[in-house]
Design an enzyme around this catalytic site. Structure first.
Site, PDB file in Angstrom:
ATOM      1  N   MET A  56      10.970   5.389  -7.202  1.00 47.11           N
ATOM      2  CA  MET A  56       9.801   5.630  -6.342  1.00 47.11           C
ATOM      3  C   MET A  56       9.712   4.564  -5.268  1.00 47.11           C
ATOM      4  O   MET A  56       9.965   3.383  -5.530  1.00 47.11           O
ATOM      5  CB  MET A  56       8.532   5.644  -7.176  1.00 47.11           C
ATOM      6  CG  MET A  56       8.441   6.869  -8.030  1.00 47.11           C
ATOM      7  SD  MET A  56       6.804   7.050  -8.691  1.00 47.11           S
ATOM      8  CE  MET A  56       7.062   8.484  -9.718  1.00 47.11           C
ATOM      9  N   SER A  57       9.359   4.990  -4.058  1.00 50.06           N
ATOM     10  CA  SER A  57       9.225   4.071  -2.942  1.00 50.06           C
ATOM     11  C   SER A  57       8.323   4.719  -1.900  1.00 50.06           C
ATOM     12  O   SER A  57       8.382   5.934  -1.694  1.00 50.06           O
ATOM     13  CB  SER A  57      10.605   3.808  -2.324  1.00 50.06           C
ATOM     14  OG  SER A  57      10.461   3.236  -1.033  1.00 50.06           O
ATOM     15  N   GLY A  83       0.794  -1.217   0.000  1.00 47.35           N
ATOM     16  CA  GLY A  83       0.000   0.000   0.000  1.00 47.35           C
ATOM     17  C   GLY A  83       0.828   1.269   0.000  1.00 47.35           C
ATOM     18  O   GLY A  83       2.017   1.250  -0.299  1.00 47.35           O
ATOM     19  N   GLN A 107       7.886  -9.699   7.479  1.00 46.92           N
ATOM     20  CA  GLN A 107       9.050  -9.313   6.689  1.00 46.92           C
ATOM     21  C   GLN A 107       9.802  -8.128   7.297  1.00 46.92           C
ATOM     22  O   GLN A 107      10.776  -7.650   6.730  1.00 46.92           O
ATOM     23  CB  GLN A 107       8.674  -9.045   5.237  1.00 46.92           C
ATOM     24  CG  GLN A 107       7.872  -7.797   4.986  1.00 46.92           C
ATOM     25  CD  GLN A 107       7.354  -7.758   3.553  1.00 46.92           C
ATOM     26  OE1 GLN A 107       6.490  -8.539   3.157  1.00 46.92           O
ATOM     27  NE2 GLN A 107       7.891  -6.859   2.741  1.00 46.92           N
ATOM     28  N   LYS A 152      12.441  -2.940  -9.058  1.00 45.75           N
ATOM     29  CA  LYS A 152      12.961  -2.118  -7.950  1.00 45.75           C
ATOM     30  C   LYS A 152      13.510  -3.013  -6.839  1.00 45.75           C
ATOM     31  O   LYS A 152      14.546  -2.749  -6.260  1.00 45.75           O
ATOM     32  CB  LYS A 152      11.818  -1.241  -7.432  1.00 45.75           C
ATOM     33  CG  LYS A 152      11.944  -0.729  -6.024  1.00 45.75           C
ATOM     34  CD  LYS A 152      12.655   0.567  -6.007  1.00 45.75           C
ATOM     35  CE  LYS A 152      12.988   1.098  -4.641  1.00 45.75           C
ATOM     36  NZ  LYS A 152      12.195   0.640  -3.519  1.00 45.75           N
ATOM     37  N   ARG A 168       8.753   4.515   1.065  1.00 45.42           N
ATOM     38  CA  ARG A 168       9.653   5.000   2.119  1.00 45.42           C
ATOM     39  C   ARG A 168      10.273   6.359   1.800  1.00 45.42           C
ATOM     40  O   ARG A 168      10.857   6.981   2.693  1.00 45.42           O
ATOM     41  CB  ARG A 168      10.760   3.979   2.401  1.00 45.42           C
ATOM     42  CG  ARG A 168      10.261   2.728   3.104  1.00 45.42           C
ATOM     43  CD  ARG A 168      11.401   1.877   3.649  1.00 45.42           C
ATOM     44  NE  ARG A 168      10.927   0.829   4.521  1.00 45.42           N
ATOM     45  CZ  ARG A 168      10.683  -0.438   4.164  1.00 45.42           C
ATOM     46  NH1 ARG A 168      10.862  -0.804   2.909  1.00 45.42           N
ATOM     47  NH2 ARG A 168      10.248  -1.336   5.041  1.00 45.42           N
ATOM     48  N   HIS A 199       3.782   1.222  -8.145  1.00 44.57           N
ATOM     49  CA  HIS A 199       2.733   0.221  -7.944  1.00 44.57           C
ATOM     50  C   HIS A 199       1.720   0.274  -9.102  1.00 44.57           C
ATOM     51  O   HIS A 199       1.280  -0.766  -9.598  1.00 44.57           O
ATOM     52  CB  HIS A 199       1.959   0.497  -6.656  1.00 44.57           C
ATOM     53  CG  HIS A 199       2.766   0.442  -5.401  1.00 44.57           C
ATOM     54  ND1 HIS A 199       2.973   1.539  -4.607  1.00 44.57           N
ATOM     55  CD2 HIS A 199       3.400  -0.593  -4.779  1.00 44.57           C
ATOM     56  CE1 HIS A 199       3.682   1.200  -3.538  1.00 44.57           C
ATOM     57  NE2 HIS A 199       3.974  -0.087  -3.630  1.00 44.57           N
TER      58      HIS A 199
HETATM   59  P1  AMP Z   1       5.789  -2.668  -1.834  1.00 41.14           P
HETATM   60  O1  AMP Z   1       4.451  -2.044  -1.604  1.00 41.14           O
HETATM   61  O2  AMP Z   1       6.932  -1.769  -1.559  1.00 41.14           O
HETATM   62  O3  AMP Z   1       5.902  -4.039  -1.194  1.00 41.14           O
HETATM   63  O4  AMP Z   1       5.860  -2.932  -3.397  1.00 41.14           O
HETATM   64  C1  AMP Z   1       4.896  -3.708  -4.062  1.00 41.14           C
HETATM   65  C2  AMP Z   1       5.388  -4.011  -5.450  1.00 41.14           C
HETATM   66  O5  AMP Z   1       5.602  -2.794  -6.160  1.00 41.14           O
HETATM   67  C3  AMP Z   1       6.712  -4.781  -5.458  1.00 41.14           C
HETATM   68  O6  AMP Z   1       6.673  -5.769  -6.475  1.00 41.14           O
HETATM   69  C4  AMP Z   1       7.706  -3.700  -5.770  1.00 41.14           C
HETATM   70  O7  AMP Z   1       8.874  -4.171  -6.408  1.00 41.14           O
HETATM   71  C5  AMP Z   1       6.897  -2.822  -6.707  1.00 41.14           C
HETATM   72  N1  AMP Z   1       7.476  -1.475  -6.765  1.00 41.14           N
HETATM   73  C6  AMP Z   1       7.744  -0.663  -5.700  1.00 41.14           C
HETATM   74  N2  AMP Z   1       8.332   0.475  -6.111  1.00 41.14           N
HETATM   75  C7  AMP Z   1       8.457   0.382  -7.466  1.00 41.14           C
HETATM   76  C8  AMP Z   1       8.995   1.229  -8.476  1.00 41.14           C
HETATM   77  N3  AMP Z   1       9.530   2.413  -8.184  1.00 41.14           N
HETATM   78  N4  AMP Z   1       8.945   0.808  -9.757  1.00 41.14           N
HETATM   79  C9  AMP Z   1       8.408  -0.397 -10.062  1.00 41.14           C
HETATM   80  N5  AMP Z   1       7.885  -1.247  -9.155  1.00 41.14           N
HETATM   81  C10 AMP Z   1       7.904  -0.875  -7.878  1.00 41.14           C
END
Ligand code: AMP
Length: 282
Positions: A185-186, A31, A61, A150, A188, A37
């Site tokens: 993008m993150s 989320g 995790q 990413k 965090r 995402h």
């Molecule tokens: P997360 O919510 O951080 O667990 O990410 C969920 C999914 O989105 C994972 O498969 C991540 O690798 C992907 N994701 C997160 N940030 C990026 C990004 N900047 N570009 C592409 N995919 C991303």
């Protein structure tokens, strides 16, 4: 868009879709959605009849001193963003649903793949990731599951788990989505102070420089690693966790650059740990 929190409701809806011959694309997330995402959802939308997105901040995790409680959450905005991407099912399970009292089963990819890089600084992280992803794969039973490059090591570990456990699905890996200045993008990134945010693009710049060095003929991993290290050390507040050049499939460290190489790094700005990577074919 249908919002589902209970496992039985999810199963009933997906069983009926499957009976109608519909294909299912699945995007697992924690989320606080951003364009990274959304790019996964767009790809899933193009390739499947039904798109399922899960939003779950998975406690297993996170390490004991990590940011589980502080992890940013915004269910309402996430719902709006998912609806705008024509997602069919938003799955918002609770922690008690997925890990009820007495829960004791974990899925672990053994060996160096989960012990190096992020596995070194986060020793229980990948065990938590593979456990939740295996559970979600069982619940959703998708035809295709979408992950971002990413988290390159995560993708490698999930592909290995899906292969070893005979999951009948295709893992689709999507490119990294970046801000205009190159920062990956993150969720965090919201933790960064203004000064840290200003210096964070040094990560991608150093990866681009590394990729150029290799295009110009450099074949020594340590030379590339040292060049990245100097560039990142010049960024204010940056503290390197790791910089590594590995085989892009196995995550095994390489010394002479040949084949499909992943250059990956993790750098802390204050308490915020950022990761980034680039793939090069030599
Ligand atoms: P997360 O919510 O951080 O667990 O990410 C969920 C999914 O989105 C994972 O498969 C991540 O690798 C992907 N994701 C997160 N940030 C990026 C990004 N900047 N570009 C592409 N995919 C991303």
């Amino acid at each position: 868009m249908q919002t589902i929190t209970a496992i039985d409701d999810l199963r009933a809806t997906l069983t009926s879709a499957r009976k109608d011959g519909k294909t299912i694309g699945f995007v697992p997330t924690m989320g606080f959605l951003h364009q990274g995402h959304l790019s996964l959802m767009q790809r899933a939308r193009e390739e499947n009849d039904i798109v399922v997105v899960s939003i779950f901040v998975n406690p297993t995790q996170f390490g004991p001193n990590e940011d589980l409680d502080a992890y940013p959450r915004d269910a309402r905005k996430d719902s709006q963003l998912m609806a705008a991407e024509s997602v069919d099912i938003a799955f918002f399970p609770t922690t008690d649903t997925l890990y009820p009292e007495g829960y004791t089963t974990f899925v672990e990819v053994e060996g160096s793949m989960t012990q190096v890089m992020c596995g070194r600084s986060r020793p229980t992280h990948f065990r938590g990731v593979t456990t939740i992803v295996a559970k979600l794969f069982n619940l959703v039973a998708p035809d295709r599951a979408y992950f971002g490059q990413k988290d390159a090591q995560q993708v490698a570990v999930i592909c290995k788990m899906a292969h070893d456990l005979d999951f009948d699905l295709q893992v689709v890996v999507c490119p990294i989505v970046r801000e205009d200045d190159g920062l990956a993008m993150s969720s965090r990134n919201t933790y960064l102070t203004a000064n840290q945010r200003k210096h964070a693009p040094a990560l991608y710049r150093s990866l681009q420089m590394a990729s150029e060095m290799i295009s110009n003929g450099e074949r020594s991993a340590s030379a590339v690693q040292n060049a990245i290290e100097s560039q990142i050390n010049a960024a204010e507040e940056a503290v390197i966790d790791y910089i590594t050049l590995v085989n892009a499939q196995t995550m095994e460290e390489v010394h002479t650059l040949e084949g499909e190489i992943l250059i990956a790094l993790a750098v802390k700005f204050g308490a915020t740990r950022l990761i980034d990577n680039i793939r090069v074919t030599v």
